[in-house]
Write an enzyme that holds these catalytic residues in place. Structure first.
Site, mmCIF file in Angstrom:
data_model
loop_
_atom_site.group_PDB
_atom_site.id
_atom_site.type_symbol
_atom_site.label_atom_id
_atom_site.label_comp_id
_atom_site.label_asym_id
_atom_site.label_seq_id
_atom_site.Cartn_x
_atom_site.Cartn_y
_atom_site.Cartn_z
ATOM 1 C CE LYS A 105 -11.398 0.015 -8.089
ATOM 2 N NZ LYS A 105 -10.496 1.305 -8.217
ATOM 3 C CB VAL A 137 1.158 2.077 -6.013
ATOM 4 C CG1 VAL A 137 1.212 3.677 -6.178
ATOM 5 C CG2 VAL A 137 -0.010 1.676 -6.994
HETATM 6 N N1 LIG Z 1 -2.320 0.107 -8.857
HETATM 7 C C1 LIG Z 1 -2.938 1.483 -9.301
HETATM 8 O O1 LIG Z 1 -2.327 2.075 -10.183
HETATM 9 C C2 LIG Z 1 -3.642 2.113 -8.205
HETATM 10 C C3 LIG Z 1 -3.515 1.553 -6.958
HETATM 11 N N2 LIG Z 1 -4.244 2.249 -6.148
HETATM 12 C C4 LIG Z 1 -4.608 1.690 -4.613
HETATM 13 O O2 LIG Z 1 -3.352 1.987 -4.246
HETATM 14 C C5 LIG Z 1 -3.156 0.841 -3.157
HETATM 15 C C6 LIG Z 1 -1.842 -0.188 -3.449
HETATM 16 O O3 LIG Z 1 -2.289 -0.600 -5.026
HETATM 17 P P1 LIG Z 1 -0.941 -1.760 -5.523
HETATM 18 O O4 LIG Z 1 0.321 -1.180 -5.116
HETATM 19 O O5 LIG Z 1 -1.626 -1.773 -6.986
HETATM 20 O O6 LIG Z 1 -1.284 -2.977 -4.809
HETATM 21 P P2 LIG Z 1 -0.513 -4.124 -4.234
HETATM 22 O O7 LIG Z 1 -1.241 -5.328 -3.715
HETATM 23 O O8 LIG Z 1 0.685 -4.397 -5.262
HETATM 24 O O9 LIG Z 1 0.105 -3.596 -3.155
HETATM 25 C C7 LIG Z 1 -0.333 -3.518 -1.897
HETATM 26 C C8 LIG Z 1 0.801 -3.957 -0.584
HETATM 27 O O10 LIG Z 1 0.074 -3.793 0.538
HETATM 28 C C9 LIG Z 1 0.680 -4.846 1.259
HETATM 29 N N3 LIG Z 1 -0.553 -4.938 2.313
HETATM 30 C C10 LIG Z 1 -1.487 -5.596 2.558
HETATM 31 N N4 LIG Z 1 -2.343 -5.742 3.752
HETATM 32 C C11 LIG Z 1 -1.170 -4.749 4.444
HETATM 33 C C12 LIG Z 1 -1.156 -4.639 5.635
HETATM 34 N N5 LIG Z 1 -2.261 -4.843 6.690
HETATM 35 N N6 LIG Z 1 -0.022 -3.859 6.411
HETATM 36 C C13 LIG Z 1 0.899 -3.244 5.309
HETATM 37 N N7 LIG Z 1 0.986 -3.973 4.191
HETATM 38 C C14 LIG Z 1 0.065 -4.606 3.850
HETATM 39 C C15 LIG Z 1 0.711 -6.039 0.303
HETATM 40 O O11 LIG Z 1 1.298 -7.123 0.792
HETATM 41 C C16 LIG Z 1 0.987 -5.416 -0.934
HETATM 42 O O12 LIG Z 1 2.613 -5.594 -0.959
HETATM 43 C C17 LIG Z 1 -4.527 -0.124 -3.022
HETATM 44 O O13 LIG Z 1 -5.202 0.507 -2.184
HETATM 45 C C18 LIG Z 1 -5.098 0.487 -4.487
HETATM 46 O O14 LIG Z 1 -6.637 0.416 -4.682
HETATM 47 C C19 LIG Z 1 -5.014 3.700 -6.429
HETATM 48 C C20 LIG Z 1 -4.954 3.916 -7.614
HETATM 49 C C21 LIG Z 1 -4.468 3.352 -8.759
HETATM 50 C C1 LIG Z 2 -6.027 1.625 -11.354
HETATM 51 C C2 LIG Z 2 -6.762 2.313 -12.200
HETATM 52 C C3 LIG Z 2 -6.417 2.231 -13.822
HETATM 53 C C4 LIG Z 2 -7.989 2.725 -12.106
HETATM 54 C C5 LIG Z 2 -8.832 2.668 -10.643
HETATM 55 O O1 LIG Z 2 -9.523 1.583 -10.422
HETATM 56 C C6 LIG Z 2 -8.388 3.426 -9.576
HETATM 57 O O2 LIG Z 2 -7.665 4.550 -9.697
HETATM 58 O O3 LIG Z 2 -8.421 3.149 -8.518
#
Ligand SMILES: NC(=O)C1=CN([C@@H]2O[C@H](COP(=O)(O)OP(=O)(O)OC[C@H]3O[C@@H](n4cnc5c(N)ncnc54)[C@H](O)[C@@H]3O)[C@@H](O)[C@H]2O)C=CC1
Ligand SMILES: CC(C)CC(=O)C(=O)O
Length: 365
Positions: free
Chosen positions: A80, A184
């Site tokens: 990462k 997500v």
């Molecule tokens: N995007 C992907 O394909 C993947 C994401 N993840 C994990 O899933 C999680 C979400 O990822 P994304 O949706 O891409 O990120 P994102 O940044 O689009 O969404 C996260 C959301 O959480 C909110 N947030 C932040 N702090 C907060 C709090 N204290 N309370 C409530 N809401 C809060 C943010 O405002 C944002 O809307 C992360 O932990 C990421 O590492 C895991 C695997 C793949």
């Molecule tokens: C968002 C992915 C494509 C890979 C990754 O870093 C994860 O699954 O946390």
């Protein structure tokens, strides 16, 4: 942190510190384990309060990717990157190109993709300098934004958890409390709403909450109230370490199943929820949809094939419960066992000498 002691303790292979004054790039690439293949894991851009915090995050997330990729049946190791900076204000083209050159220098030991704070456009910029990047635009024949696919995987994994906890994988009529409705979770909420689940949401971003309320009839609650709402399933989709000593006593849910990485603050919290009869779906098993999707690019991306593999998350989650029940261990230990056993098996079986090792990228068009 005593870096070498930490690396030794958890068997990390490599940490690369990248600095480019001109663009302001400050990045840490952590490669945990490449037994199964090149390390694949996203690049997170975040306004870390200290270099120490960034390093710890990179290391923890990289190890998580080793387990995620192994448990998902991918022939990939774990790594990462974190970039230190505010993704809203500190990005520039030169930064991602400089970072791309660092990746290129690793000659395929590490392949990147999106994570929190980075986008398909950023991956395209990295791609100007290296081929070792996935999640690039569909215009390149690639898979694009992994988030909707991650969401689909979380949705099917949640169904497998419902089957285990409630006897049916139907989510209609179930109440799901979603923490963070970002990239997500927006798509996750859509699937849940379409199946007839009730949604309770929270986010620090008011616009994100408003969208979920308007589009899915979700009920909005304050940030601190999400743990204690009456619900069947708690879905952490924002931050890590949210299952901890403060939050566990508040939980009313029977199931914890969400997208966030590193949900358990410490392993012992996995034991606590297990003893309380709360079914925890190990984060790296249920949120593997994104990495399964981007990894398919390495074979010449085929959406249908990738989605089929993502559907396998249902069986994979069920397998974790099977191991947990059979061996009477918490689910997080069952998932670790599944991943570690696969790595150990392949480490043993690949001892034979091969003059020229097959490289996974050689199959890409
Ligand atoms: N995007 C992907 O394909 C993947 C994401 N993840 C994990 O899933 C999680 C979400 O990822 P994304 O949706 O891409 O990120 P994102 O940044 O689009 O969404 C996260 C959301 O959480 C909110 N947030 C932040 N702090 C907060 C709090 N204290 N309370 C409530 N809401 C809060 C943010 O405002 C944002 O809307 C992360 O932990 C990421 O590492 C895991 C695997 C793949
Ligand atoms: C968002 C992915 C494509 C890979 C990754 O870093 C994860 O699954 O946390």
């Amino acid at each position: 942190m005593k870096l070498f002691s930490y690396m030794e303790k958890y068997d990390y292979e490599q940490v690369v510190i990248c600095q480019d004054q001109l663009s302001g790039l400050k990045a840490i690439i952590a490669i945990h384990d490449t037994t199964l293949g090149p390390a694949l894991g996203g690049t997170r851009m975040w306004n870390y309060q200290s270099e120490e915090e960034a390093l710890e995050d990179a290391l923890r997330l990289a190890k998580g990717m080793t387990y995620k990729n192994a448990a998902a049946g991918l022939n990939l190791g774990g790594g990462k990157t974190v970039i230190i900076g505010d993704p809203r204000t500190d990005k520039n083209e030169e930064m991602f190109r400089a970072f791309g050159r660092y990746i290129q220098g690793l000659n395929g030991r590490y392949i990147t993709a999106e994570d929190v704070g980075t986008t398909v456009e950023d991956m395209d910029t990295i791609h100007e300098e290296t081929d070792y990047v996935t999640g690039i635009s569909p215009a390149f024949g690639a898979s694009g934004n992994p988030s909707p696919v991650t969401a689909y995987g979380v949705y099917v994994g949640m169904k497998a958890a419902a089957k285990e906890a409630f006897g049916s994988d139907q989510l209609s009529g179930k109440t799901v409390a979603v923490q963070g409705v970002g990239n997500v979770a927006y798509h996750l909420c859509k699937h849940l709403h379409e199946e007839g689940a009730q949604l309770i949401v929270t986010d620090i971003n008011r616009e994100a909450v408003k969208r979920a309320v308007n589009e899915f009839g979700a009920k909005a609650v304050d940030i601190d109230d999400i743990y204690q709402v009456d619900c069947d399933i708690f879905a952490p989709c924002a931050l890590g370490a949210v299952i901890n000593d403060q939050t566990i006593p508040q939980l009313k849910a029977k199931v914890i199943a969400g997208a966030a990485n590193n949900q358990l603050k410490e392993d012992r919290h996995g034991n606590v929820v297990h003893e309380m009869g709360i079914l925890y779906v190990p984060d790296y098993v249920i949120n593997a949809g994104g990495v399964i999707n981007v990894a398919d690019e390495l074979n010449g991306y085929n959406r249908e094939r990738a989605m089929k593999k993502v559907e396998g998350i249902y069986q994979n989650v069920a397998k974790v419960f099977e191991i947990s029940n059979r061996d009477a261990i918490p689910t997080y230990q069952a998932a670790d066992r599944m991943a570690e056993e696969r790595i150990a098996r392949l480490r043993r079986s690949r001892r034979q000498f091969l003059q020229q090792e097959h490289h996974i990228l050689s199959r890409r068009d």
